[in-house]
Scaffold this motif. Sequence first.
Motif, PDB file in Angstrom:
ATOM      1  N   ARG A 200       0.923  -3.038  12.623  1.00  0.00           N
ATOM      2  CA  ARG A 200       1.866  -4.059  12.187  1.00  0.00           C
ATOM      3  C   ARG A 200       1.649  -5.391  12.906  1.00  0.00           C
ATOM      4  N   LYS A 201       1.402  -5.338  14.199  1.00  0.00           N
ATOM      5  CA  LYS A 201       1.241  -6.579  14.971  1.00  0.00           C
ATOM      6  C   LYS A 201       0.017  -7.350  14.511  1.00  0.00           C
ATOM      7  N   MET A 202      -1.075  -6.651  14.240  1.00  0.00           N
ATOM      8  CA  MET A 202      -2.300  -7.310  13.788  1.00  0.00           C
ATOM      9  C   MET A 202      -2.138  -7.860  12.370  1.00  0.00           C
ATOM     10  N   ILE A 203      -1.447  -7.089  11.508  1.00  0.00           N
ATOM     11  CA  ILE A 203      -1.205  -7.553  10.139  1.00  0.00           C
ATOM     12  C   ILE A 203      -0.343  -8.813  10.164  1.00  0.00           C
ATOM     13  N   THR A 204       0.682  -8.808  11.027  1.00  0.00           N
ATOM     14  CA  THR A 204       1.558  -9.978  11.167  1.00  0.00           C
ATOM     15  C   THR A 204       0.766 -11.200  11.620  1.00  0.00           C
ATOM     16  N   PHE A 205      -0.179 -10.994  12.544  1.00  0.00           N
ATOM     17  CA  PHE A 205      -0.999 -12.109  13.010  1.00  0.00           C
ATOM     18  C   PHE A 205      -1.829 -12.692  11.861  1.00  0.00           C
ATOM     19  N   CYS A 206      -2.436 -11.824  11.070  1.00  0.00           N
ATOM     20  CA  CYS A 206      -3.267 -12.285   9.952  1.00  0.00           C
ATOM     21  C   CYS A 206      -2.413 -13.001   8.895  1.00  0.00           C
ATOM     22  N   GLU A 207      -1.162 -12.518   8.686  1.00  0.00           N
ATOM     23  CA  GLU A 207      -0.254 -13.198   7.763  1.00  0.00           C
ATOM     24  C   GLU A 207       0.099 -14.579   8.290  1.00  0.00           C
ATOM     25  N   LYS A 208       0.274 -14.671   9.606  1.00  0.00           N
ATOM     26  CA  LYS A 208       0.648 -15.949  10.227  1.00  0.00           C
ATOM     27  C   LYS A 208      -0.431 -17.003  10.012  1.00  0.00           C
ATOM     28  N   ILE A 209      -1.691 -16.657  10.275  1.00  0.00           N
ATOM     29  CA  ILE A 209      -2.753 -17.661  10.126  1.00  0.00           C
ATOM     30  C   ILE A 209      -3.054 -17.948   8.657  1.00  0.00           C
ATOM     31  N   ALA A 210      -2.737 -16.977   7.776  1.00  0.00           N
ATOM     32  CA  ALA A 210      -2.895 -17.229   6.340  1.00  0.00           C
ATOM     33  C   ALA A 210      -1.875 -18.271   5.877  1.00  0.00           C
ATOM     34  N   ASN A 211      -0.630 -18.166   6.367  1.00  0.00           N
ATOM     35  CA  ASN A 211       0.421 -19.105   5.985  1.00  0.00           C
ATOM     36  C   ASN A 211       0.285 -20.454   6.674  1.00  0.00           C
ATOM     37  N   LYS A 212      -0.246 -20.432   7.897  1.00  0.00           N
ATOM     38  CA  LYS A 212      -0.351 -21.679   8.666  1.00  0.00           C
ATOM     39  C   LYS A 212      -1.629 -22.449   8.337  1.00  0.00           C
ATOM     40  N   ASP A 213      -2.770 -21.752   8.317  1.00  0.00           N
ATOM     41  CA  ASP A 213      -4.072 -22.425   8.169  1.00  0.00           C
ATOM     42  C   ASP A 213      -4.797 -22.083   6.870  1.00  0.00           C
ATOM     43  N   ASN A 214      -4.157 -21.252   6.048  1.00  0.00           N
ATOM     44  CA  ASN A 214      -4.793 -20.771   4.813  1.00  0.00           C
ATOM     45  C   ASN A 214      -6.117 -20.046   5.104  1.00  0.00           C
ATOM     46  N   ASP A 215      -6.181 -19.437   6.265  1.00  0.00           N
ATOM     47  CA  ASP A 215      -7.373 -18.679   6.664  1.00  0.00           C
ATOM     48  C   ASP A 215      -7.145 -17.213   6.289  1.00  0.00           C
ATOM     49  N   LYS A 216      -7.844 -16.767   5.233  1.00  0.00           N
ATOM     50  CA  LYS A 216      -7.578 -15.445   4.679  1.00  0.00           C
ATOM     51  C   LYS A 216      -8.800 -14.528   4.764  1.00  0.00           C
ATOM     52  N   ILE A 217      -8.521 -13.237   4.774  1.00  0.00           N
ATOM     53  CA  ILE A 217      -9.587 -12.223   4.759  1.00  0.00           C
ATOM     54  C   ILE A 217     -10.109 -12.092   3.342  1.00  0.00           C
ATOM     55  N   ASN A 218     -11.395 -12.223   3.175  1.00  0.00           N
ATOM     56  CA  ASN A 218     -11.999 -12.105   1.849  1.00  0.00           C
ATOM     57  C   ASN A 218     -12.614 -10.716   1.723  1.00  0.00           C
ATOM     58  N   SER A 219     -11.881  -9.792   1.109  1.00  0.00           N
ATOM     59  CA  SER A 219     -12.340  -8.409   1.014  1.00  0.00           C
ATOM     60  C   SER A 219     -11.696  -7.727  -0.179  1.00  0.00           C
ATOM     61  N   LYS A 220     -12.422  -6.788  -0.760  1.00  0.00           N
ATOM     62  CA  LYS A 220     -11.868  -6.026  -1.883  1.00  0.00           C
ATOM     63  C   LYS A 220     -10.829  -5.005  -1.409  1.00  0.00           C
ATOM     64  N   TYR A 221     -10.748  -4.824  -0.084  1.00  0.00           N
ATOM     65  CA  TYR A 221      -9.808  -3.850   0.464  1.00  0.00           C
ATOM     66  C   TYR A 221      -8.484  -4.483   0.907  1.00  0.00           C
ATOM     67  N   VAL A 222      -8.391  -5.813   0.828  1.00  0.00           N
ATOM     68  CA  VAL A 222      -7.181  -6.521   1.262  1.00  0.00           C
ATOM     69  C   VAL A 222      -6.712  -7.443   0.144  1.00  0.00           C
ATOM     70  N   ARG A 223      -5.402  -7.452  -0.115  1.00  0.00           N
ATOM     71  CA  ARG A 223      -4.821  -8.322  -1.137  1.00  0.00           C
ATOM     72  C   ARG A 223      -3.635  -9.065  -0.536  1.00  0.00           C
ATOM     73  N   TYR A 224      -3.562 -10.373  -0.817  1.00  0.00           N
ATOM     74  CA  TYR A 224      -2.436 -11.191  -0.366  1.00  0.00           C
ATOM     75  C   TYR A 224      -1.413 -11.283  -1.512  1.00  0.00           C
ATOM     76  N   VAL A 225      -0.175 -10.902  -1.234  1.00  0.00           N
ATOM     77  CA  VAL A 225       0.901 -10.912  -2.227  1.00  0.00           C
ATOM     78  C   VAL A 225       1.998 -11.891  -1.777  1.00  0.00           C
ATOM     79  N   GLU A 226       2.403 -12.809  -2.658  1.00  0.00           N
ATOM     80  CA  GLU A 226       3.435 -13.782  -2.296  1.00  0.00           C
ATOM     81  C   GLU A 226       4.796 -13.111  -2.188  1.00  0.00           C
ATOM     82  N   GLU A 227       5.533 -13.423  -1.127  1.00  0.00           N
ATOM     83  CA  GLU A 227       6.911 -12.979  -0.960  1.00  0.00           C
ATOM     84  C   GLU A 227       7.804 -14.228  -1.005  1.00  0.00           C
ATOM     85  N   VAL A 228       8.648 -14.301  -2.035  1.00  0.00           N
ATOM     86  CA  VAL A 228       9.480 -15.498  -2.256  1.00  0.00           C
ATOM     87  C   VAL A 228      10.912 -15.200  -1.856  1.00  0.00           C
ATOM     88  N   LYS A 229      11.468 -16.036  -0.968  1.00  0.00           N
ATOM     89  CA  LYS A 229      12.874 -15.902  -0.526  1.00  0.00           C
ATOM     90  C   LYS A 229      13.598 -17.239  -0.712  1.00  0.00           C
TER      91      LYS A 229
END
Length: 398
Positions: A367-396
């Motif tokens: 969980r801690k590592m996933i949270t870190f990757c979510e943080k840099i994806a939201n802050k810097d748009n730095d995402k993992i490019n892999s067929k094993y990982v998918r980014y899903v928008e959570e709207v609140k």
Amino acid sequence: MATELIKVEEFTSLIQLAPDALSKNKNSIMACNQAGQSILDTIEGEGMTEELDAKAADYLKKVTVTIKNMQTRRSPITQIFDRIRSAFTSDEKAIDAKDATTIPGKITLARDQYAAKKRQEEKKRQEETIKRVNVENEKLSYKSELNRLLSEHYNDYFLEKSAELEQLFNTLHLNSFDLKSKLIREFSVDYPRDHFNKFTKEVNTVYLDLTTKKAIRGEVIIGKYAQFAEQFKFEMEDFRQAFIDRLGSKRQELYDEEYLRKTNLEAAERAEKERKEREEKERQERAAEQAKKEVERKEKERASEQANQMNSLFAGAVASIAPPAVNAKVTEKIEVLHPQGILEIYQMWWMKEGSQLPIDELAKIHRKMITFCEKIANKDNDKINSKYVRYVEEVKAK
């Protein structure tokens, strides 16, 4: 840390407030849910609108206030229970054997240190025993190998001189018969000291120092020259005599071949061929006999070496018998010395367990590592490019 005493009067008065606080909180929940149900029914029946969204946002703010009010009512009551629990746990902690600051903890630490000291002493004793056994075994193997190399040194010379004597006999001709016969009869049966002294081969070792090796080498060499000289003389005299005994028949064969060569060349060639074949067969038989003797000698040396090693190993096994062990449980703990070590730990965990776990459990562990990757994806748009990982928008809603 000292725990303040809880007065009975204080406890009683606060407990008396509990029913009223619980009743008011239940009423708050009921009123909150009723107001919310009305909004929820409208959303489900008519759909969300800007006006309804604003009304829902205002309602949720009031829910937050309601929760704070509920917490304020129960706070004095729950706090006293926390204080009661703390009083009991503090008392228990005062004699916790796992806490190194308590008396039981200090005794536990003293026992652990004593057990560790005894274990280190035993490990040191075993290491010294193993080293001593290794030294003794290497002494035996070093001595055995030196003996083998020295025997090879002698045997090479004996074979060289044997071949030289055999060559003299096999190249006898009538025109040089007397000269070569004299050389055969006078062929030296003395083993030269100079050749013995040329033995310089050495054996690589792990445990033996130069002083020990020098002493063992001295033990191996002492008396060996006299032994080899006696052996050389005995064997070479026997070998030489076998050729001397055949000189008369050899001369006659050569006379017969020469006579046939003058009267019947074909018969002479046939007789010479038969003689050479017979001599070659005799040479092979002598070589086989010599090889047999060498095998027997090596077998004898090997048997002696194995017996010595078995005695040494038995002595080492007896010496390594452990004394009664201290009552202690020994477990291995990892101390990470470099960040690279974390990766190696993770690799072992992944191979042994992680790769077999379900996705939801893996996600919980990481969980801690996933949270870190979510943080840099939201802050810097730095995402993992892999067929094993998918980014899903959570709207609140804000």
